[in-house]
Design a protein around this motif. Structure first.
Motif, PDB file in Angstrom:
ATOM      1  N   ILE A   1       0.848  -1.200   0.000  1.00 58.17           N
ATOM      2  CA  ILE A   1       0.000   0.000   0.000  1.00 58.17           C
ATOM      3  C   ILE A   1       0.883   1.249   0.000  1.00 58.17           C
ATOM      4  O   ILE A   1       1.805   1.360   0.815  1.00 58.17           O
ATOM      5  N   ASP A   2       0.588   2.180  -0.890  1.00 58.69           N
ATOM      6  CA  ASP A   2       1.272   3.478  -0.893  1.00 58.69           C
ATOM      7  C   ASP A   2       0.661   4.311   0.239  1.00 58.69           C
ATOM      8  O   ASP A   2      -0.373   4.962   0.062  1.00 58.69           O
ATOM      9  N   LEU A   3       1.301   4.289   1.394  1.00 52.76           N
ATOM     10  CA  LEU A   3       0.728   4.939   2.577  1.00 52.76           C
ATOM     11  C   LEU A   3       0.630   6.452   2.445  1.00 52.76           C
ATOM     12  O   LEU A   3      -0.406   7.037   2.796  1.00 52.76           O
ATOM     13  N   PRO A   4       1.674   7.151   1.944  1.00 57.99           N
ATOM     14  CA  PRO A   4       1.526   8.600   1.773  1.00 57.99           C
ATOM     15  C   PRO A   4       0.368   8.961   0.849  1.00 57.99           C
ATOM     16  O   PRO A   4      -0.372   9.924   1.109  1.00 57.99           O
ATOM     17  N   ALA A   5       0.182   8.176  -0.214  1.00 58.50           N
ATOM     18  CA  ALA A   5      -0.924   8.447  -1.138  1.00 58.50           C
ATOM     19  C   ALA A   5      -2.263   8.219  -0.457  1.00 58.50           C
ATOM     20  O   ALA A   5      -3.210   9.007  -0.631  1.00 58.50           O
ATOM     21  N   ALA A   6      -2.350   7.146   0.324  1.00 57.91           N
ATOM     22  CA  ALA A   6      -3.605   6.869   1.034  1.00 57.91           C
ATOM     23  C   ALA A   6      -3.962   8.034   1.959  1.00 57.91           C
ATOM     24  O   ALA A   6      -5.108   8.494   1.991  1.00 57.91           O
ATOM     25  N   THR A   7      -2.966   8.524   2.681  1.00 54.75           N
ATOM     26  CA  THR A   7      -3.213   9.648   3.598  1.00 54.75           C
ATOM     27  C   THR A   7      -3.615  10.898   2.829  1.00 54.75           C
ATOM     28  O   THR A   7      -4.567  11.595   3.197  1.00 54.75           O
ATOM     29  N   ASP A   8      -2.904  11.178   1.739  1.00 49.49           N
ATOM     30  CA  ASP A   8      -3.241  12.348   0.909  1.00 49.49           C
ATOM     31  C   ASP A   8      -4.689  12.304   0.445  1.00 49.49           C
ATOM     32  O   ASP A   8      -5.372  13.338   0.369  1.00 49.49           O
ATOM     33  N   LEU A   9      -5.148  11.102   0.103  1.00 50.91           N
ATOM     34  CA  LEU A   9      -6.473  10.935  -0.485  1.00 50.91           C
ATOM     35  C   LEU A   9      -7.563  10.688   0.552  1.00 50.91           C
ATOM     36  O   LEU A   9      -8.726  10.477   0.197  1.00 50.91           O
ATOM     37  N   GLY A  10      -7.187  10.688   1.837  1.00 48.78           N
ATOM     38  CA  GLY A  10      -8.170  10.470   2.887  1.00 48.78           C
ATOM     39  C   GLY A  10      -8.659   9.044   2.966  1.00 48.78           C
ATOM     40  O   GLY A  10      -9.793   8.776   3.375  1.00 48.78           O
ATOM     41  N   ILE A  11      -7.783   8.095   2.593  1.00 46.46           N
ATOM     42  CA  ILE A  11      -8.130   6.674   2.600  1.00 46.46           C
ATOM     43  C   ILE A  11      -7.410   5.996   3.763  1.00 46.46           C
ATOM     44  O   ILE A  11      -6.202   6.170   3.958  1.00 46.46           O
ATOM     45  N   ILE A  12      -8.143   5.219   4.520  1.00 40.58           N
ATOM     46  CA  ILE A  12      -7.579   4.513   5.667  1.00 40.58           C
ATOM     47  C   ILE A  12      -6.826   3.278   5.211  1.00 40.58           C
ATOM     48  O   ILE A  12      -7.291   2.524   4.345  1.00 40.58           O
ATOM     49  N   ALA A  13      -5.646   3.073   5.787  1.00 39.85           N
ATOM     50  CA  ALA A  13      -4.888   1.837   5.590  1.00 39.85           C
ATOM     51  C   ALA A  13      -4.823   1.113   6.934  1.00 39.85           C
ATOM     52  O   ALA A  13      -4.588   1.733   7.977  1.00 39.85           O
ATOM     53  N   ALA A  14      -5.039  -0.185   6.898  1.00 34.04           N
ATOM     54  CA  ALA A  14      -5.061  -0.970   8.131  1.00 34.04           C
ATOM     55  C   ALA A  14      -4.357  -2.300   7.916  1.00 34.04           C
ATOM     56  O   ALA A  14      -4.256  -2.800   6.791  1.00 34.04           O
ATOM     57  N   ASN A  15      -3.868  -2.857   9.011  1.00 33.49           N
ATOM     58  CA  ASN A  15      -3.196  -4.161   8.949  1.00 33.49           C
ATOM     59  C   ASN A  15      -3.630  -4.998  10.141  1.00 33.49           C
ATOM     60  O   ASN A  15      -4.564  -4.648  10.861  1.00 33.49           O
ATOM     61  N   VAL A  16      -2.933  -6.131  10.352  1.00 31.64           N
ATOM     62  CA  VAL A  16      -3.187  -6.973  11.526  1.00 31.64           C
ATOM     63  C   VAL A  16      -1.832  -7.289  12.156  1.00 31.64           C
ATOM     64  O   VAL A  16      -1.174  -8.264  11.791  1.00 31.64           O
ATOM     65  N   PRO A  17      -1.391  -6.463  13.099  1.00 33.55           N
ATOM     66  CA  PRO A  17      -0.035  -6.598  13.613  1.00 33.55           C
ATOM     67  C   PRO A  17       0.160  -7.670  14.682  1.00 33.55           C
ATOM     68  O   PRO A  17       1.293  -7.924  15.089  1.00 33.55           O
TER      69      PRO A  17
END
Length: 330
Positions: A82-98
């Motif tokens: 996942i492109d995390l900076p892009a997700a944040t820029d676009l207001g999209i949540i990124a999640a995982n299972v740590p």
């Protein structure tokens, strides 16, 4: 009004029953597809509100092309797809299972340490070829009193530390983000990377894959290691420079390796690592147990469900996105 659509971009499971058990009760639709490229995702998931992702690339291009997308949840700890900076820029949540496979991976790392130390695989193969002779294993050294170096000291490495202490091993930790007090809690000594490389009899890799950690262990690092040392990797394949590893093994700079992950998976048939008796290779299986798979799939789907129900997910990765969204805390 149509139901919100959640796509599983790619998966290796025989069905999606665990995901369905979470997504269907919130009155959303779950659709499984098999995407390998950006274009595949854009074509097949164009009306997605949520994505559940395994290996397919969730790039800026993909996210910009999915106008309804709110959340991407990845199966696993790492979020390198996942492109995390892009997700944040676009207001999209990124999640995982740590936190889903700490026991499995730490058990597997310990199993690879013991397999290398006791040459279990080599002797099994020799016996099956008709050679009943312990001398093929010479030399073997006891594990008690040996130094185990841990590259990164997160949840899994900490779980491994407890298990290694039970075998009487000494613990060395390299992790620039962990204070000395945390290492001491586990009976470990916080050291520099150079000291760890020089002193460890076994090195277990647990570093996440980032630009800083890619090829973190390469030619210079192998040259620092003991000739009797083994390197174990249950983390991410590209943390180890595989060409440098092949050279180090071929020249006898280290004693062997236990690898659950590689730079390229699966390996090419001509990969020399597959023919080395001092290398144990498993097919990226350290994470797996029946229980861990069920937990992983359920928690991944739950990340998506929580967002669709108006909440920030428990396992939010890109926390900076919060200022852009009107979601509730749990």
């Amino acid at each position: 009004m149509s139901k919100p659509k959640v796509y599983v971009t790619d998966f290796e499971f025989p069905n999606l029953q665990y995901e369905e058990n979470v997504i269907l009760p919130i009155d959303a639709e779950l659709i499984g597809v098999q995407c390998k490229t950006e274009e595949d995702i854009i074509e097949k998931c164009k009306d997605a509100v949520g994505l559940i992702n395994q290996y397919a690339p969730i790039s800026r291009k993909v996210m910009e092309a999915l106008p309804n997308l709110k959340v991407v949840a990845r199966y696993g700890v790492g979020v390198n797809t996942i492109d995390l900076p892009a997700a944040t820029d676009l207001g999209i949540i990124a999640a995982n299972v740590p936190d889903y496979c700490m026991d499995e991976v730490s058990d597997h790392a310990m199993a690879l340490i013991l397999a290398c130390a006791r040459k279990v695989v080599l002797m099994n193969n020799e016996v099956k070829k008709g050679n009943w002779d312990y001398k093929v294993s010479i030399p073997l050294y006891r594990v008690r009193g040996k130094n185990l170096g841990l590259l990164s000291f997160g949840r899994i490495a900490q779980a491994l530390a407890k298990k290694a202490l039970a075998f009487g091993m000494n613990l060395l930790v390299f992790d620039p983000y962990v204070p000395e007090s945390v290492a001491k809690e586990y009976g470990a000594k916080l050291v520099s990377l150079e000291e760890l490389l020089k002193e460890a009899d076994f090195i277990s890799v647990h570093s996440p894959l980032t630009p800083e950690t890619e090829h973190m262990i390469s030619t210079k690092e192998f040259a620092m290691m003991k000739k009797s040392a083994f390197i174990i990797n249950t983390g991410r394949g590209p943390v180890i420079d595989e060409e440098a590893l092949k050279q180090a093994l071929g020249e006898g700079l280290i004693a062997g390796a236990g690898l659950d992950v590689l730079e390229i998976e699966p390996p090419a048939a001509e990969n020399p690592l597959l023919k080395m008796d001092n290398v144990v290779i498993n097919p990226h299986v350290a994470w797996y147990s029946v229980e861990a798979e069920a937990e992983l799939r359920t928690k991944t789907a739950r990340n998506v469900a929580e967002v669709l129900q108006g909440y920030f997910p428990k396992y939010l990765v890109n926390k900076d996105v919060k200022v852009k969204l009107q979601l509730k805390e749990q």
